[in-house]
Design an enzyme around this catalytic site. Sequence first.
Site, mmCIF file in Angstrom:
data_model
loop_
_atom_site.group_PDB
_atom_site.id
_atom_site.type_symbol
_atom_site.label_atom_id
_atom_site.label_comp_id
_atom_site.label_asym_id
_atom_site.label_seq_id
_atom_site.Cartn_x
_atom_site.Cartn_y
_atom_site.Cartn_z
ATOM 1 N N ASP A 1 26.301 -38.740 27.593
ATOM 2 C CA ASP A 1 26.558 -37.505 28.331
ATOM 3 C C ASP A 1 25.316 -37.098 29.120
ATOM 4 O OD1 ASP A 1 29.019 -37.391 27.136
ATOM 5 O OD2 ASP A 1 28.353 -36.063 25.518
HETATM 6 N N1 URA Z 1 28.805 -38.958 21.673
HETATM 7 C C1 URA Z 1 28.709 -37.824 22.393
HETATM 8 O O1 URA Z 1 29.302 -36.821 22.050
HETATM 9 N N2 URA Z 1 27.931 -37.843 23.468
HETATM 10 C C2 URA Z 1 27.228 -38.914 23.877
HETATM 11 O O2 URA Z 1 26.516 -38.851 24.867
HETATM 12 C C3 URA Z 1 27.337 -40.082 23.112
HETATM 13 C C4 URA Z 1 28.130 -40.084 22.012
#
Ligand code: URA
Length: 234
Positions: A111
């Site tokens: 993310d």
């Molecule tokens: N899980 C998440 O919630 N975000 C990420 O960036 C990676 C795994």
Amino acid sequence: MELIKETKRLEKYLVECGIGSRREIKKYVHEGRIKVNGEITLDERIHIDEKFHKVTFNDRKLEKKILRYYMLNKVSGYITAMKDTNGKKTVKDLLPSFLDTRGLSPIGRLDKDTEGLLIFTNDGNLSKMIASPDNNCSKVYYVELDREITDEDIINLQNNVKIDDYICKAAKVEKITSKSINLTITEGKYHQVKKMIKAMDNKVNYLKRIKVSKLELGDLKFGEIKEIKIEDII
Ligand code: URA
């Protein structure tokens, strides 16, 4: 001059050219899409010598692809994409300008606000292998939580948490402090860690990926990229 014959299975050569997995290659051969010296071959087990045989896929000559692997310590604020999406900063902006990024893609997504280990490669087979839940490839996240984690939360996290309509595979939790854990998962569902923690009525305040398969983030500095070998990963 005598030329030494170095033969290998057609199937192995096609994998090295990066056109697909062994299963996909078998299908392409059986569909008659592979020609050796202009003749369709329906047997992926024949031996070829790259010096003497011209191999084509859909009538295009194949070249052996040089497979490349890099690890980046992603910083927050960058989306995981190789193309600029409406002026937003992407992980491509974190790569040095001298790096030839043609064909390179990140393996999986982090993310925008997630930091840590992101692998880039032009090896489609490795990307698929790491991303597929069937391969049980582990990804370890360091997670800082909004409220203290209970023993019950730990048991629940380890035992098939339900997120949306999906039952997660078993995870592993290593408690670091009352509000931080290392969470190991083998899948990569959208926002998976955040959703798993939300299912515990808690919230992720900070998320960093610290390991993928064998590869550890180690002491790579924020925003730094390093060339690695496939053996470092699997
Ligand atoms: N899980 C998440 O919630 N975000 C990420 O960036 C990676 C795994």
